[in-house]
Design an enzyme around this catalytic site. Structure first.
Site, mmCIF file in Angstrom:
data_model
loop_
_atom_site.group_PDB
_atom_site.id
_atom_site.type_symbol
_atom_site.label_atom_id
_atom_site.label_comp_id
_atom_site.label_asym_id
_atom_site.label_seq_id
_atom_site.Cartn_x
_atom_site.Cartn_y
_atom_site.Cartn_z
ATOM 1 C CB ALA A 1 -22.405 91.932 76.786
ATOM 2 C CE1 TYR B 1 -25.450 91.758 72.275
ATOM 3 C CE2 TYR B 1 -25.788 91.345 69.934
ATOM 4 C CZ TYR B 1 -25.016 91.230 71.076
ATOM 5 O OH TYR B 1 -23.798 90.592 71.013
ATOM 6 C CE LYS C 1 -21.381 93.568 72.033
ATOM 7 N NZ LYS C 1 -20.850 93.145 73.358
#
Ligand SMILES: NC(=O)c1ccc[n+]([C@@H]2O[C@H](COP(=O)([O-])OP(=O)(O)OC[C@H]3O[C@@H](n4cnc5c(N)ncnc54)[C@H](O)[C@@H]3O)[C@@H](O)[C@H]2O)c1
Length: 380
Positions: free
Chosen positions: A82, A191, A195
């Site tokens: 990631a 971010y 996720k």
């Protein structure tokens, strides 16, 4: 013999997980692009990948061919690859979404289109960031009876240096309490949004494909092997370089913001437990220490641990997308690992410091990373 695919396995958490799994007799395949932001333009410190028990494929989770090659004969997947910088994600929106969301979608797409996939277990490294500000109570209104979940603090509040989330009832500061897995999810950064997208994709696809899964919401992971070159994430790694260079440590807000620091060895123990558990976990688990530490305190502890002479400076600056406080409720983790966490912050910082002292001294990139945020009005 079970063979585990670890995407992003050459990174910080991946390197610890590989060592642990090899010790336990697993065969391992790593798919990792060796991203320059993490490993440098000429990757170094990766001799451990030459171990004959590790198959290493240099490639990307955004490439169907690389993923198809990586998935042959695999029984377990740990998905770590990631982009990981909260601040950077606020202006590299497309890249973060492409690697984190699309990379996960592609991996699951391949499994969904295989006639008989061989995957028994899928572990996703998610993040506590999905909660946003997390759980709070108001002691003034009702003595802390009702749990509240404030939205991200608006710039208009931060500019007045009102750091804590505000009670909608009485206008006083709220107090943070440990966040539980069933609490609402309110991502405050790109971010975090990616996720949470990963979580949804994994949960829905694994349920339909009959793959046992575990979604681990990692708190602030620190420890040996964390990239010292990446100025966009890893507060203790970034601070360690500044301490070794004798530079001041700038601390955002009033320094009293808190984080739940968990040593990487406790994180990989949780991953192993999910991999070997006889019954599918099929749930979300916070992986943290359950202890809130202020950023100012951890900075002072790290200076001591490295025998440094740096001073700290409370800057009263803030970054949009940052949360104020973070501490995890780890009751669910303790059902899996009754002794978690094993490593106290003091012990973990000492281990980390011993490792850091033997590493080449990198350039300090923090000022550059902060300048990128200021130029886009994401930090003030
Ligand atoms: N470290 C933390 O505090 C923390 C906290 C919460 C969640 N997480 C999650 O844990 C996972 C691992 O984090 P880490 O701290 O080890 O990060 P890291 O940056 O050290 O490791 C990530 C690895 O992924 C690789 N990678 C990046 N893009 C890739 C791509 N397109 N294809 C293949 N490989 C790619 C990088 O080269 C690197 O080796 C991430 O998913 C992260 O979101 C970490």
């Amino acid at each position: 013999m079970d063979k585990v695919l670890i995407t992003g396995g050459a990174g910080f958490i991946g390197s610890h997980l590989c060592r642990l799994l090899i010790e336990k007799g697993f065969h391992i395949r790593i798919l990792d692009s060796l991203a320059p932001q993490i490993h440098g333009t000429i990757p170094t410190g990766l001799d451990w990948l030459n171990d004959h028990r590790i198959e290493f494929i240099r490639g990307s989770v955004t490439s169907r061919i690389d993923l198809e090659n990586s998935l042959k004969d695999i029984s377990h997947i740990v998905h770590l690859a990631a982009e990981t910088g909260t601040g950077q994600s606020m202006y590299e929106i497309s890249r973060y979404n492409f690697v984190n969301s699309q990379g996960t979608a592609l991996l699951l797409d391949i499994l969904a289109n295989q006639r008989n996939h061989s995957i028994k277990r899928f572990i996703l490294a998610s993040s506590r960031s999905v909660y946003g500000e997390g759980a709070y109570v108001c002691y003034k209104c009702d003595g802390g009876q009702r749990r509240l979940f404030p939205k991200a603090r608006p710039a208009g509040q931060l500019v007045k240096h009102q750091w804590d989330p505000i009670c909608p009832g009485c206008g006083h500061s709220l107090s943070a309490v440990p966040t539980r897995e069933d609490d609402p999810v309110l991502p405050a950064s790109i971010y975090a949004a990616t996720k949470y997208t990963q979580e949804d994709l994994v949960r829905i696809a694994c349920e339909s494909l009959d793959i046992g899964f575990a979604i681990l919401r990692l708190q602030n992971v620190y420890g040996e092997e964390q990239s010292l070159q990446n100025p966009y994430t890893g507060i203790l790694s970034i601070f360690s370089t500044r301490i070794r260079r004798g530079l001041e440590l700038p601390i955002f807000e009033d320094g009293l913001e808190t984080r739940d620091f968990v040593h990487v060895s406790d994180v990989v123990r949780a991953m192993l437990a999910c991999l070997v558990s006889m019954k599918p976990v099929n749930s979300v688990i916070n992986v943290g220490s359950g202890v809130a530490t202020t950023v100012h305190d951890v900075a002072l502890q790290l200076i001591r641990s490295l025998n440094g002479s740096s001073s700290t400076k409370i800057t009263c600056e803030y970054r949009l997308g940052d949360i104020r406080h973070n501490v995890a409720d780890i009751s669910r983790l303790r059902l899996l690992l009754p002794d978690a966490p094993c490593v106290s912050l003091e012990k973990g910082l000492n281990k980390f410091s011993e490792w850091v002292k033997n590493q080449p001294l990198p350039e300090d990139g923090l000022d550059r990373a902060n300048a990128e945020l200021r130029a886009r009005n994401l930090m003030a």
